[in-house]
Design an enzyme around this catalytic site. Structure first.
Site, short mmCIF file in Angstrom:
data_model
loop_
_atom_site.label_atom_id
_atom_site.label_comp_id
_atom_site.label_asym_id
_atom_site.label_seq_id
_atom_site.Cartn_x
_atom_site.Cartn_y
_atom_site.Cartn_z
N CYS A 1 3.19 5.63 5.59
CA CYS A 1 2.09 6.19 4.82
C CYS A 1 1.18 5.07 4.29
O CYS A 1 1.49 4.46 3.26
CB CYS A 1 2.62 7.02 3.64
SG CYS A 1 1.30 7.76 2.65
N CYS B 1 -0.10 5.49 0.60
CA CYS B 1 0.84 5.25 -0.51
C CYS B 1 1.22 3.78 -0.63
O CYS B 1 1.28 3.24 -1.74
CB CYS B 1 2.10 6.08 -0.29
SG CYS B 1 1.80 7.86 -0.22
N ASP B 2 1.50 3.16 0.50
CA ASP B 2 2.05 1.80 0.47
C ASP B 2 1.04 0.71 0.80
O ASP B 2 1.33 -0.47 0.62
CB ASP B 2 3.24 1.72 1.43
CG ASP B 2 4.35 2.68 1.02
OD1 ASP B 2 4.54 2.87 -0.19
OD2 ASP B 2 5.00 3.26 1.90
#
Length: 518
Positions: free
Chosen positions: A343, A346-347
């Site tokens: 992702c 998100c990261d």
């Protein structure tokens, strides 16, 4: 952070509170975030006469616990729960009061109560992470339900020294007594699975199975499952949806611009719309469920769910979708969450100013490369095929960026690291067979999806790609069992296709019912 309009909204939400709550704030006034934190909690406490703030000077600390009627709830926040985590704070109070649509039902309560304990959980989050709240809210519920489980939420940006010491490269990251037990997205079902695997559980051996009987059981709550449920309910049938989460994989899609008649939406919005649409009909939704196995040998089909539930019906529609496909190369599993991610939204922020690679040249891969280029010093795109598969407009955008480099005919053969984090990716040129190592710090895998067919492997025919083969009416080779969407062999894994296939499966099941076939 909390403006007048938001405070009024929270007041309206908290008007139903029955318990009394204390935000037990322990803080060091010398901390740079003390003023902002204190102001946030004062404003939050002002939203209800049943909430008070208690502040205690404590050297080196900056956290607050939630107490209900003078007793610890087991929930603590280290960091200001703003951004996406503000909802987690709201729900923590509502759930402690026995309210909120996300509260677990009898079957889930049974599983939580069976967990071996005590367990002390700590979750590191980013306030910009869209996956973190699901994990935080799930663990908060578990802490509220089980008296010997506690959960602490930590804003990684505020406690960067801890993040560095733990060498975290992705969120959410859940630790139990210093040991990493979960990383990445998850809901109550998957998080509960991890805790059961890690700590074990002792189910009540005397508990009887919980059996539900329906006309149609839809397994999966994504586009195909939602459509199948609505179409079945509109035929006047008694319908159940059994799913890990409503929305499925769609919830991880940030922007959706090809759902005809809806110029732009997000995955979260679309998933919410699925839920709202199903709520207009008498559809029973069982979320946070994990299918263990099935028995399709009799006219009355059976679906067995972890925790002792059994769903029976003459018609079962499988719409379990697909999950991220992994590379399957040396080192990938070892560095999951420590340099290998799925992702970028998100990261990606963990790799600001660093070198990363994106594996995959389809729309998701090129979109990821474009997004990461705004954060990272350099992005290398590696595509296995000899050409990119992404839409032309995306390819043109990626090629226009100075810090994006694209290689086709490139096969990833290994992920290498120093034992703590990723340092290198090994790539083979498929035209020359020459291998080379690329030094980097992060890898984002975007190579498509793998069908979620594990629970049906023993009871249904699968093809070589582990998909469920279906005919033109979404019928499987087993009478009374239908399948729709990304879990099947239907080409073009698209939301709009899955919706149509879900409707088709429901209509086929109803037609078979009318004709007396099932």
């Amino acid at each position: 952070m909390l403006d007048t309009a938001l405070i009024q909204q929270v007041k309206d939400i908290f008007a139903v509170l029955e318990g009394t709550y204390v935000l037990d704030f322990h803080a060091d006034e010398r901390h740079s975030a003390y003023g902002e934190f204190s102001d946030f909690l004062q404003k939050f406490a002002s939203t209800s006469e049943r909430i008070t703030l208690k502040t205690t000077a404590a050297e080196g600390r900056l956290d607050f616990s939630i107490l209900k009627d003078g007793k610890e709830t087991g929930i603590r926040f280290r960091g200001i729960p703003g951004g996406h985590e503000f909802t987690s704070l709201l729900l923590a109070v509502l759930n402690a009061d026995g309210k909120g649509k996300n509260l677990p039902d009898a079957a889930l309560l049974r599983r939580i109560a069976a967990l071996n304990s005590p367990i002390h959980l700590t979750t590191y989050v980013s306030l910009s992470c869209t996956n973190c709240p699901d994990v935080v809210q799930a663990l908060n519920i578990i802490a509220l339900v089980h008296p010997d489980i506690t959960h602490e939420v930590v804003d990684g940006a505020l406690f960067q020294d801890e993040v560095d010491a733990l060498r975290l490269q992705g969120v959410p990251a859940v630790f139990a007594d210093g040991k990493l037990v979960h990383s990445g997205r998850g809901e109550l079902a998957s998080v509960l699975d991890k805790l059961e695997e890690t700590f074990g559980s002792v189910p009540d051996a005397s508990a009887e199975p919980i059996v539900y009987d329906y006309d149609v059981v839809v397994v999966g709550g994504g586009p195909a499952g939602s459509a199948a449920a609505v179409y079945s309910a509109r035929k006047g049938l008694k319908v159940a949806v059994v799913a890990e989460r409503i929305g499925g994989q769609v919830k991880e899609t940030v922007g959706i611009e090809n759902l005809i008649s809806v110029p732009h939406t997000t995955g979260a919005e679309l998933a919410a719309n699925f839920a709202r649409h199903m709520a207009d009909y008498p559809i029973d939704i069982y979320e946070n469920r994990r299918i263990e196995n099935t028995d399709f040998s009799d006219k009355k089909k059976q679906v067995f769910v972890k925790g002792g539930e059994v769903f029976t019906a003459p018609a079962v529609i499988i719409a379990t979708g697909a999950g991220w496909r992994k590379l399957g190369v040396e080192g990938e599993a070892d560095y999951m969450g420590r340099g290998v991610h799925f992702c970028p939204h998100c990261d990606g922020p963990f790799y600001k100013g660093k070198r990363v690679a994106v594996i995959g040249g389809g729309n998701s891969g090129i979109e990821a490369a474009i997004d990461l280029a705004g954060l990272c010093s350099h992005v290398t795109v590696l595509e296995f095929a000899d050409t990119l598969r992404a839409d032309t407009v995306l390819q043109e955008k990626a090629r226009s960026l100075d810090n994006v480099e694209i290689f086709t005919s490139s096969q990833t053969t290994a992920v290498l690291g120093n034992g703590e984090k990723v340092t290198t990716i090994r790539v083979k040129d498929r035209t020359t067979d020459a291998e080379r190592d690329i030094e980097l710090e992060g890898i984002f895998v975007q190579i498509g999806l793998s069908p979620n067919t594990q629970p049906f492997a023993e009871t249904l025919e699968l093809n070589g790609r582990r998909e469920i083969p279906v005919d033109n009416f979404c019928r499987t080779a087993t009478q009374g069992v239908y399948a729709a969407g990304d879990v099947t062999d239907v080409p073009y894994k698209q939301i709009v296709v899955a919706i149509g296939e879900g409707a088709k499966a429901a209509l086929a099941a109803f037609d078979d019912r009318v004709r007396g076939i099932i």
